[in-house]
Each structure stands twice: as C-alpha cells, then as structure tokens.
Design an enzyme around this catalytic site. Structure first.
Site, PDB file in Angstrom:
ATOM      1  N   HIS A  86      -3.061   4.500  -1.380  1.00  0.00           N
ATOM      2  CA  HIS A  86      -3.923   4.820  -0.236  1.00  0.00           C
ATOM      3  C   HIS A  86      -4.617   6.148  -0.530  1.00  0.00           C
ATOM      4  O   HIS A  86      -4.040   7.214  -0.369  1.00  0.00           O
ATOM      5  CB  HIS A  86      -3.086   4.913   1.038  1.00  0.00           C
ATOM      6  CG  HIS A  86      -3.898   4.806   2.302  1.00  0.00           C
ATOM      7  ND1 HIS A  86      -5.255   5.014   2.351  1.00  0.00           N
ATOM      8  CD2 HIS A  86      -3.527   4.475   3.575  1.00  0.00           C
ATOM      9  CE1 HIS A  86      -5.685   4.849   3.592  1.00  0.00           C
ATOM     10  NE2 HIS A  86      -4.656   4.517   4.353  1.00  0.00           N
ATOM     11  N   HIS A  96      -9.172   7.634   4.223  1.00  0.00           N
ATOM     12  CA  HIS A  96      -8.887   7.935   5.631  1.00  0.00           C
ATOM     13  C   HIS A  96      -8.266   9.302   5.886  1.00  0.00           C
ATOM     14  O   HIS A  96      -7.509   9.484   6.844  1.00  0.00           O
ATOM     15  CB  HIS A  96      -7.994   6.845   6.230  1.00  0.00           C
ATOM     16  CG  HIS A  96      -8.606   5.493   6.184  1.00  0.00           C
ATOM     17  ND1 HIS A  96      -7.930   4.354   6.555  1.00  0.00           N
ATOM     18  CD2 HIS A  96      -9.835   5.070   5.793  1.00  0.00           C
ATOM     19  CE1 HIS A  96      -8.716   3.303   6.398  1.00  0.00           C
ATOM     20  NE2 HIS A  96      -9.880   3.721   5.933  1.00  0.00           N
ATOM     21  N   GLN A 101       0.851  -1.187   0.000  1.00  0.00           N
ATOM     22  CA  GLN A 101       0.000   0.000   0.000  1.00  0.00           C
ATOM     23  C   GLN A 101       0.893   1.245   0.000  1.00  0.00           C
ATOM     24  O   GLN A 101       1.606   1.511   0.965  1.00  0.00           O
ATOM     25  CB  GLN A 101      -0.927   0.039   1.218  1.00  0.00           C
ATOM     26  CG  GLN A 101      -1.939   1.188   1.119  1.00  0.00           C
ATOM     27  CD  GLN A 101      -2.809   1.321   2.340  1.00  0.00           C
ATOM     28  OE1 GLN A 101      -2.317   1.675   3.410  1.00  0.00           O
ATOM     29  NE2 GLN A 101      -4.097   1.065   2.197  1.00  0.00           N
ATOM     30  N   GLY A 137      -9.262  -7.094   8.771  1.00  0.00           N
ATOM     31  CA  GLY A 137      -8.098  -6.496   9.397  1.00  0.00           C
ATOM     32  C   GLY A 137      -7.716  -7.168  10.692  1.00  0.00           C
ATOM     33  O   GLY A 137      -6.964  -8.144  10.717  1.00  0.00           O
ATOM     34  N   TYR A 190      -5.942  10.954   4.289  1.00  0.00           N
ATOM     35  CA  TYR A 190      -4.552  11.163   3.908  1.00  0.00           C
ATOM     36  C   TYR A 190      -4.480  11.965   2.606  1.00  0.00           C
ATOM     37  O   TYR A 190      -5.489  12.491   2.135  1.00  0.00           O
ATOM     38  CB  TYR A 190      -3.819   9.825   3.840  1.00  0.00           C
ATOM     39  CG  TYR A 190      -3.776   9.133   5.182  1.00  0.00           C
ATOM     40  CD1 TYR A 190      -3.164   9.740   6.277  1.00  0.00           C
ATOM     41  CD2 TYR A 190      -4.381   7.896   5.381  1.00  0.00           C
ATOM     42  CE1 TYR A 190      -3.139   9.136   7.527  1.00  0.00           C
ATOM     43  CE2 TYR A 190      -4.363   7.283   6.628  1.00  0.00           C
ATOM     44  CZ  TYR A 190      -3.746   7.911   7.702  1.00  0.00           C
ATOM     45  OH  TYR A 190      -3.740   7.328   8.939  1.00  0.00           O
ATOM     46  N   ARG A 241      -7.410   2.480  -2.747  1.00  0.00           N
ATOM     47  CA  ARG A 241      -8.355   2.383  -1.631  1.00  0.00           C
ATOM     48  C   ARG A 241      -9.042   3.724  -1.421  1.00  0.00           C
ATOM     49  O   ARG A 241      -8.386   4.776  -1.408  1.00  0.00           O
ATOM     50  CB  ARG A 241      -7.620   1.984  -0.349  1.00  0.00           C
ATOM     51  CG  ARG A 241      -8.555   1.550   0.774  1.00  0.00           C
ATOM     52  CD  ARG A 241      -7.815   1.163   2.027  1.00  0.00           C
ATOM     53  NE  ARG A 241      -8.522   0.103   2.747  1.00  0.00           N
ATOM     54  CZ  ARG A 241      -8.374  -0.156   4.034  1.00  0.00           C
ATOM     55  NH1 ARG A 241      -7.521   0.554   4.768  1.00  0.00           N
ATOM     56  NH2 ARG A 241      -9.041  -1.143   4.610  1.00  0.00           N
TER      57      ARG A 241
END
Length: 363
Positions: free
Chosen positions: A176, A179, A97, A317, A181, A228
């Site tokens: 990624h 979330h 990732q 997870g 970021y 993602r």
C-alpha cells in the site's frame, strides 16, 4: 475484454476485474485475527479475476485502524489460511495488501507512538478505542521521525509480511503506497522533511518505496509483488504535492526492470484531481508491466480504459460489498444492488449484517 483471461509473465488472472482493497474491521479479538466470517465474505466474491484483501498491517506499530487483520503473528497467519483456502476452493485468486499507516494512527491503536518520515502530525481521525469505551473516530497522534534503524526494520517487516502471506496461501502481495500512508508519506514534500538519504530530492524521497518493493520482490518473486499508488489523490495532506506526478513517473521507470505483477493506481476518491490522458500515455511509454486502475468506475468507464490501452485490469470497490456476484451481474447484464445509505453504517465493524448477507441474483 472485461471477462477475458489476462496473463503477463508469471502473473495470470481469469478475468480483468479485480476486487479493490476495502477495510471492513471484522477481525476476532484479541489479536486482530482473520476468522470464518471473513473467509465466507471473500469466498462469496471469488469470481473476481483477483481479490486484493483489505489493508493488512505488517506489524503492531503499522496499525492505524482497530480490528483490521494483521499478517505478523502465527495466529493471524492461521486465520488467513481459512480465507485463502475458501477463495481457492471457489476458483479465485487473492493478493494481500501489505499496510503501514505511518503517522495516521494513535498510540492506543499501535501500542506505541506512531512513526513517520518526519515528526509531523496528520490532522485526521482514525477508527480506534474511545476513552469512554467502545470504538469510534479518534484524533491521530503526533508521530516520531523514523531513525535509520526504524527504516531498515520496516523494510524487513514488509519482507516478513510478504513471506507470511505466501505461507498463509496468498497468491501474492500488494504494497500500500497510496492514500497518505507511510510509503506515500515518504514520497511527498509535506510529510517528508528529512535531511538524510530518504528526504529532500525526488530520488531520495522515492528511496524507501523502491527499497521496500525490491526487497519484497527479491523475497517472494516479482510476479507475486505489486504496489498501489495515488499520485492524483490528496488524502492525508492539506494540499496537493506539485512534484508527486513527476516523482511517480520517475519511480515507475526505476521499477520497470523489476517486472512486477502490476501497478495499481487509485483514483477519484477523497480530494482528487482528474487523471489526464497524457499521464496515462506517459505511463504506458515508460512502464511495460500490467497496470490496474480503481476509482468509482462503471462498467462503461472500465471498458473504455481497457479499449484505450490505459489499463490491463480494472478494480471495483463498493459494488463488491453489496453484490457478491458482481462479475456475473456485469457479464449477464443484471442490475446491481446499489450501495444505499444504510449500507454505510455496516462498512466498518459489526457482524454478518451488511457483510455476508447480501444475496446473489436469481439464476
């Protein structure tokens, strides 16, 4: 269907269960190098159809959490070779990732002032060096707005990270984009106040993501490239974005011709809203390539997603932390080792305890 082989184009896995990316902060220092302990950890979990590595920064300034493994130095590449070799020896498959945290960092971690679409601080804490010594949660720093040159360099860093990943033996990469970021920061109005081609309209706010994905796919192959996203998760933001779902659907339409390995939706973590079936149906209508879903799934919920054709792959997870043989336990109806309260203390940092010492079920 959970245990069936799945293939689409050049992407193929031995079962539909993926191990979701989870930060564990176990690298060797200095230099955030993957090590033998990490190779053991990932190899123990190689029965997953696909392992997605923990978030892996593409450059020094991309870092937001101490002791996370990078993919931008020769020493890090060599360290990752140990991991990928160990997974492949067990018959597994692993994507890395690729990670840039953007404003969710601090200069003592990144080695420089964090960068972001706009100079807007995220009121959050990240795992970094404490003033009194050791590591703990520290306040994020104030980022500087990325210049046009910064944007081009960061896209180049994603591409180089992808090339480095292939050199390290990874089967592919996942960007990624979730979330809160960097990629997510470009997508959302609260963190993107730019007035150039990368801000303002929905088309402009998705431009950075699309350029990064297209560049990576062009460099290593679309069947080795994934991303993602988390349109129903509000992490790193004070309030939900009223345009993020519509923007995501439009971006998926634009990415559909690329024929990526998969799109990975992260759900049901942090502050979130439930994903309506109408969204899943719209995604299927406009996006023909594989879809992965993660987010506190049980075996029953995962199977339902597959049965309804809402997903092709399902990611778990925390159950993989305490159950290295997670896939075999599901297949054989063996009870799972729960993620107890004590386990949380070993999630980030430390040694083999709470990392590679969980037993497999008795045969």
């Amino acid at each position: 269907m959970l245990f069936e082989r799945f293939s689409h184009g050049g992407f193929e896995v031995s079962n539909r269960i993926a191990m979701a990316p989870m930060t564990r902060s176990r690298t060797s220092q200095p230099g955030d190098r993957p090590n033998d302990m990490m190779a053991t950890y990932y190899a123990q979990r190689a029965s997953a159809g696909l392992i997605i590595s923990e978030g892996t920064p593409i450059s020094a300034v991309a870092r937001g959490y101490s002791m996370t493994p990078g993919i931008y130095t020769p020493e890090q590449i060599e360290g990752w070779k140990k991991v990928t070799s160990a997974v492949h020896e067990k018959g597994g498959k692993i994507f890395v990732q690729l990670w840039h945290v953007g404003r969710r960092s601090h200069e003592t971690i990144a080695g420089a002032q964090p960068v972001a679409p706009s100079a807007l601080k995220d009121e959050d804490k990240v795992f970094g060096p404490l003033p009194e010594g050791g590591y703990g949660m520290i306040e994020t720093g104030v980022p500087r707005a990325m210049s046009g040159r910064d944007i081009k360099q960061t896209i180049a860093d994603f591409v180089q990270g992808a090339k480095n990943a292939i050199a390290a033996g990874f089967d592919g990469v996942e960007l990624h984009g979730a979330h809160g970021y960097l990629i997510d920061q470009f997508l959302r109005k609260a963190s993107n106040h730019r007035e150039d081609a990368y801000g303002g309209t929905q088309e402009n706010r998705m431009r950075f993501m699309l350029e990064a994905v297209e560049a990576v796919a062009g460099a290593i192959g679309a069947d080795k490239t994934a991303i993602r996203l988390s349109p129903f998760v509000t992490e790193g933001f004070a309030e939900p974005d009223d345009e993020i779902v519509d923007l995501t659907l439009k971006a998926l339409e634009k990415m559909a011709p690329l024929k990526l390995a998969y799109i990975h939706f992260s759900e049901n973590i942090s502050t979130y809203t439930e994903v309506p079936e109408s969204f899943r149906e719209k995604v299927r209508q406009i996006y023909p390539a594989p879809i992965m879903v993660a987010g506190k799934l049980t075996q029953e919920k995962a199977q339902a997603l597959l049965d309804k054709n809402h997903a092709d792959l399902v990611a778990f997870g925390q159950p993989f932390i305490t159950n290295p043989d997670f896939v075999d336990r599901l297949r054989n109806g063996i009870a799972l080792t729960p993620v107890g309260y004590d386990a949380h203390a070993t999630f980030y940092g430390g040694d083999e305890k709470g990392y590679t010492d969980y037993p497999v079920a008795a045969a």
